[in-house]
Design a protein around this motif. Structure first.
Motif, mmCIF file in Angstrom:
data_model
loop_
_atom_site.group_PDB
_atom_site.id
_atom_site.type_symbol
_atom_site.label_atom_id
_atom_site.label_comp_id
_atom_site.label_asym_id
_atom_site.label_seq_id
_atom_site.Cartn_x
_atom_site.Cartn_y
_atom_site.Cartn_z
ATOM 1 N N LYS A 1 -15.331 90.865 -29.726
ATOM 2 C CA LYS A 1 -15.605 90.639 -28.315
ATOM 3 C C LYS A 1 -14.371 90.092 -27.595
ATOM 4 O O LYS A 1 -14.064 90.481 -26.462
ATOM 5 N N LYS A 2 -13.671 89.177 -28.251
ATOM 6 C CA LYS A 2 -12.464 88.613 -27.642
ATOM 7 C C LYS A 2 -11.392 89.685 -27.485
ATOM 8 O O LYS A 2 -10.689 89.735 -26.463
ATOM 9 N N ALA A 3 -11.274 90.568 -28.504
ATOM 10 C CA ALA A 3 -10.283 91.647 -28.423
ATOM 11 C C ALA A 3 -10.620 92.606 -27.283
ATOM 12 O O ALA A 3 -9.722 93.077 -26.569
ATOM 13 N N GLU A 4 -11.914 92.902 -27.095
ATOM 14 C CA GLU A 4 -12.322 93.760 -25.985
ATOM 15 C C GLU A 4 -11.972 93.127 -24.646
ATOM 16 O O GLU A 4 -11.517 93.811 -23.719
ATOM 17 N N MET A 5 -12.200 91.814 -24.536
ATOM 18 C CA MET A 5 -11.852 91.131 -23.292
ATOM 19 C C MET A 5 -10.346 91.171 -23.064
ATOM 20 O O MET A 5 -9.888 91.374 -21.922
ATOM 21 N N ALA A 6 -9.562 90.994 -24.118
ATOM 22 C CA ALA A 6 -8.107 91.052 -23.981
ATOM 23 C C ALA A 6 -7.659 92.435 -23.522
ATOM 24 O O ALA A 6 -6.774 92.565 -22.661
ATOM 25 N N GLU A 7 -8.254 93.499 -24.066
ATOM 26 C CA GLU A 7 -7.895 94.854 -23.647
ATOM 27 C C GLU A 7 -8.256 95.093 -22.186
ATOM 28 O O GLU A 7 -7.519 95.742 -21.442
ATOM 29 N N LYS A 8 -9.387 94.552 -21.760
ATOM 30 C CA LYS A 8 -9.811 94.712 -20.374
ATOM 31 C C LYS A 8 -8.830 94.024 -19.426
ATOM 32 O O LYS A 8 -8.434 94.587 -18.394
ATOM 33 N N LEU A 9 -8.424 92.807 -19.791
ATOM 34 C CA LEU A 9 -7.503 92.074 -18.921
ATOM 35 C C LEU A 9 -6.106 92.674 -18.950
ATOM 36 O O LEU A 9 -5.393 92.666 -17.947
ATOM 37 N N ALA A 10 -5.703 93.228 -20.107
ATOM 38 C CA ALA A 10 -4.383 93.849 -20.206
ATOM 39 C C ALA A 10 -4.315 95.161 -19.433
ATOM 40 O O ALA A 10 -3.223 95.634 -19.095
ATOM 41 N N GLY A 11 -5.466 95.753 -19.127
ATOM 42 C CA GLY A 11 -5.492 97.003 -18.390
ATOM 43 C C GLY A 11 -5.309 96.833 -16.888
ATOM 44 O O GLY A 11 -5.225 97.835 -16.160
ATOM 45 N N ARG A 12 -5.231 95.583 -16.414
ATOM 46 C CA ARG A 12 -5.023 95.362 -14.982
ATOM 47 C C ARG A 12 -3.612 95.793 -14.576
ATOM 48 O O ARG A 12 -2.676 95.693 -15.358
ATOM 49 N N LYS A 13 -3.482 96.266 -13.340
ATOM 50 C CA LYS A 13 -2.174 96.691 -12.862
ATOM 51 C C LYS A 13 -1.278 95.502 -12.541
ATOM 52 O O LYS A 13 -0.065 95.584 -12.662
ATOM 53 N N ASP A 14 -1.876 94.413 -12.085
ATOM 54 C CA ASP A 14 -1.086 93.216 -11.787
ATOM 55 C C ASP A 14 -1.940 91.986 -12.044
ATOM 56 O O ASP A 14 -3.071 92.084 -12.509
ATOM 57 N N GLY A 15 -1.386 90.815 -11.718
ATOM 58 C CA GLY A 15 -2.084 89.573 -12.011
ATOM 59 C C GLY A 15 -3.121 89.176 -10.986
ATOM 60 O O GLY A 15 -3.860 88.217 -11.200
ATOM 61 N N GLY A 16 -3.186 89.884 -9.858
ATOM 62 C CA GLY A 16 -4.151 89.512 -8.834
ATOM 63 C C GLY A 16 -3.915 88.139 -8.253
ATOM 64 O O GLY A 16 -4.859 87.446 -7.864
ATOM 65 N N GLY A 17 -2.659 87.749 -8.160
ATOM 66 C CA GLY A 17 -2.338 86.434 -7.620
ATOM 67 C C GLY A 17 -2.118 85.366 -8.672
ATOM 68 O O GLY A 17 -1.738 84.242 -8.349
ATOM 69 N N VAL A 18 -2.360 85.699 -9.944
ATOM 70 C CA VAL A 18 -2.110 84.768 -11.054
ATOM 71 C C VAL A 18 -1.278 85.496 -12.101
ATOM 72 O O VAL A 18 -0.902 86.654 -11.925
ATOM 73 N N GLY A 19 -1.001 84.828 -13.199
ATOM 74 C CA GLY A 19 -0.220 85.452 -14.251
ATOM 75 C C GLY A 19 -0.954 86.623 -14.889
ATOM 76 O O GLY A 19 -2.146 86.538 -15.192
ATOM 77 N N TRP A 20 -0.235 87.732 -15.091
ATOM 78 C CA TRP A 20 -0.856 88.905 -15.718
ATOM 79 C C TRP A 20 -1.079 88.673 -17.211
ATOM 80 O O TRP A 20 -2.127 88.981 -17.755
ATOM 81 N N GLU A 21 -0.102 88.128 -17.882
ATOM 82 C CA GLU A 21 -0.188 87.949 -19.337
ATOM 83 C C GLU A 21 -0.965 86.685 -19.680
ATOM 84 O O GLU A 21 -0.789 85.641 -19.066
ATOM 85 N N ARG A 22 -1.846 86.784 -20.661
ATOM 86 C CA ARG A 22 -2.607 85.643 -21.159
ATOM 87 C C ARG A 22 -2.214 85.388 -22.615
ATOM 88 O O ARG A 22 -1.928 86.329 -23.364
ATOM 89 N N SER A 23 -2.192 84.135 -23.018
ATOM 90 C CA SER A 23 -1.788 83.791 -24.380
ATOM 91 C C SER A 23 -2.954 83.918 -25.346
ATOM 92 O O SER A 23 -4.124 83.909 -24.945
ATOM 93 N N ALA A 24 -2.631 84.031 -26.637
ATOM 94 C CA ALA A 24 -3.661 84.151 -27.658
ATOM 95 C C ALA A 24 -4.510 82.887 -27.753
ATOM 96 O O ALA A 24 -5.680 82.941 -28.135
ATOM 97 N N VAL A 25 -3.931 81.738 -27.388
ATOM 98 C CA VAL A 25 -4.666 80.478 -27.446
ATOM 99 C C VAL A 25 -5.851 80.502 -26.487
ATOM 100 O O VAL A 25 -6.920 79.973 -26.791
ATOM 101 N N GLU A 26 -5.677 81.126 -25.338
ATOM 102 C CA GLU A 26 -6.760 81.183 -24.365
ATOM 103 C C GLU A 26 -7.962 81.957 -24.904
ATOM 104 O O GLU A 26 -9.115 81.641 -24.587
ATOM 105 N N PHE A 27 -7.700 82.983 -25.721
ATOM 106 C CA PHE A 27 -8.780 83.764 -26.326
ATOM 107 C C PHE A 27 -9.291 83.150 -27.635
ATOM 108 O O PHE A 27 -10.162 83.718 -28.282
ATOM 109 N N LYS A 28 -8.692 82.021 -28.015
ATOM 110 C CA LYS A 28 -9.050 81.348 -29.270
ATOM 111 C C LYS A 28 -8.861 82.286 -30.445
ATOM 112 O O LYS A 28 -9.680 82.346 -31.365
ATOM 113 N N LEU A 29 -7.764 83.060 -30.412
ATOM 114 C CA LEU A 29 -7.431 83.980 -31.486
ATOM 115 C C LEU A 29 -6.334 83.369 -32.360
ATOM 116 O O LEU A 29 -5.405 82.776 -31.828
#
Length: 424
Positions: free
Chosen positions: A396-424
């Motif tokens: 489930k966490k990997a699916e969420m990471a793929e969904k967020l990585a598919g964004r074109k930009d950050g939408g006003g925040v950072g585009w890249e998220r760290s593995a710690v945030e996903f508890k991976l």
């Protein structure tokens, strides 16, 4: 002195201010001053001599514009480190990652802070002229700020040392004594200096030194817009001191300090006083002093009413008091009133989690991932809910990471998220 270095009120009553009434002795002393002994002026828009003739002012401006400051030491490639990769694989192999050769402004707007930091370092090293200090300082600021935005504070603290001592005369204009480093970069370096040496007190001392400069500049400012600018900077220094106290773990000290800012900010109903009261409310909530938190919240509401902010703080007070059902009800009302506010929705999900309604919390957080730009606590909380709901939480966490990585930009925040945030 009867005023502290972070108090803005009363600063214009200084008897040594240039516009203050002077006695005969003071007049004689003023007449005795000559251009060969200019006063120490810290404002970037002031000349070193009071009321100079137009020709002298124009000449000073021309000299300042033609100043050559050799900052070739900033272009040392060894001063900038290779950035470690901490993002999950979907972010590392995303097909929509822009080129590092893209303009830095576009990288910043799209939230690709890691690439912007890399591009800034490359531009610094390959800069055409070592004397173009405004451009080099701007690129260094981008580099350090982007490192902080991707949570590489340790690297930023190490790289900030390349600037050396910003209080040295090297960074002052030889004629006007104006500081040549941008104010925002100086603020950032103060914090990074404390991080680099592991001594938060160095940061507090640095902010008080900048506050002293603000007070001197307020006294010497000739125009009201300039005074207002330095007053805002003085107020900001006070807030940053409170932030440093929080990072030190001295929450009670931060609360008391913010209390002095709200009381000494002049008009108790001003926006600055309300802002300090709101911050103080949050600090007392962290401490667990609910009585002080309620008192500060009441003072902020009297200064100016804000349904969203005041309602959120009131609900947080209920949450801190372990009244989860009441807090959930309050956040649900706020969510119905402000359905687009992601922070309210996330706090409602947390309250639902505390009251045992895990599926509702999961659905609410999942909708947030689809509808709003992600932020650290939202991603972390949804990852926690996945761990509570299923043994296949890693998928489930990997699916969420793929969904967020598919964004074109950050939408006003950072585009890249760290593995710690996903508890991976």
């Amino acid at each position: 002195m009867t005023k502290g270095p972070l108090d803005a009120d009363g600063v214009l009553d200084d008897p040594l201010a240039p516009d203050a009434p002077t006695s005969t002795n003071a007049s004689n002393a003023s007449n005795a001053s000559t251009p060969s002994t200019p006063s120490r002026v810290l404002s970037p828009t002031r000349s070193p001599i009071a009321s100079p003739p137009p020709e002298a002012s124009a000449a000073a401006s021309a000299i300042q514009a033609n100043l050559s400051l050799d900052v070739s030491f900033l272009r040392d490639p060894s001063a900038y480190h290779a950035l470690p990769t901490t993002a999950p694989l979907p972010f590392q192999h995303a097909s929509n990652i822009p080129s590092v050769a893209a303009p830095i402004a576009s990288l910043l707007l799209s939230g690709h802070y890691r690439l912007a930091a890399i591009a800034a370092a490359r531009n610094i090293v390959s800069a055409a002229a070592s004397t173009d200090y405004p451009t080099l300082f701007h690129l260094v600021h981008i580099r350090l700020a982007c490192l902080c935005l991707i949570s590489e504070h340790a690297l930023a603290a190490q790289e900030a040392k390349v600037l050396g001592d910003l209080n040295s005369a090297f960074y002052r204009h030889p004629l006007t004594n104006v500081h040549l480093v941008p104010w925002e970069l100086r603020l950032l370096v103060v914090r990074l200096t404390a991080l680099g040496y592991g001594e938060w007190r160095k940061g507090i001392m640095g902010y008080y030194e900048l506050a002293r400069e603000c007070r001197e500049s307020i006294i010497r400012a000739a125009e009201e817009p300039e005074r207002a600018l330095w007053r805002r900077r003085l107020s900001d220094c006070g807030i940053r001191v409170a932030n440093t106290l929080v990072e030190m773990g001295d929450l009670e000290g931060a609360g008391r300090h913010l209390g002095t800012l709200s009381k000494n900010g002049g008009d108790t109903g001003s926006a600055e006083a309300r802002e300090a009261l709101v911050m103080e409310t949050l600090v007392w909530l962290r401490v667990g002093d609910l009585a002080s938190a309620r008192r500060c919240l009441a003072g902020a509401s009297e200064a100016e009413s804000d349904a969203l902010l005041d309602g959120t703080l009131a609900a947080l007070v209920q949450l801190a008091d372990s009244d989860y059902e009441a807090a959930a009800s309050s956040f649900r009302s706020l969510h119905e009133q402000f359905p687009e506010d992601a922070m309210v929705a996330q706090n409602l999900a947390v309250c639902l989690l505390y009251t045992g309604r895990i599926p509702d919390a999961r659905d609410l957080l999942s909708n947030l991932v689809d509808q709003s730009p992600p932020f650290h606590s939202m991603v972390f909380n949804l990852s926690t809910v996945f761990e509570l709901c299923t043994e296949r939480n890693r998928d489930k966490k990997a699916e969420m990471a793929e969904k967020l990585a598919g964004r074109k930009d950050g939408g006003g925040v950072g585009w890249e998220r760290s593995a710690v945030e996903f508890k991976l």
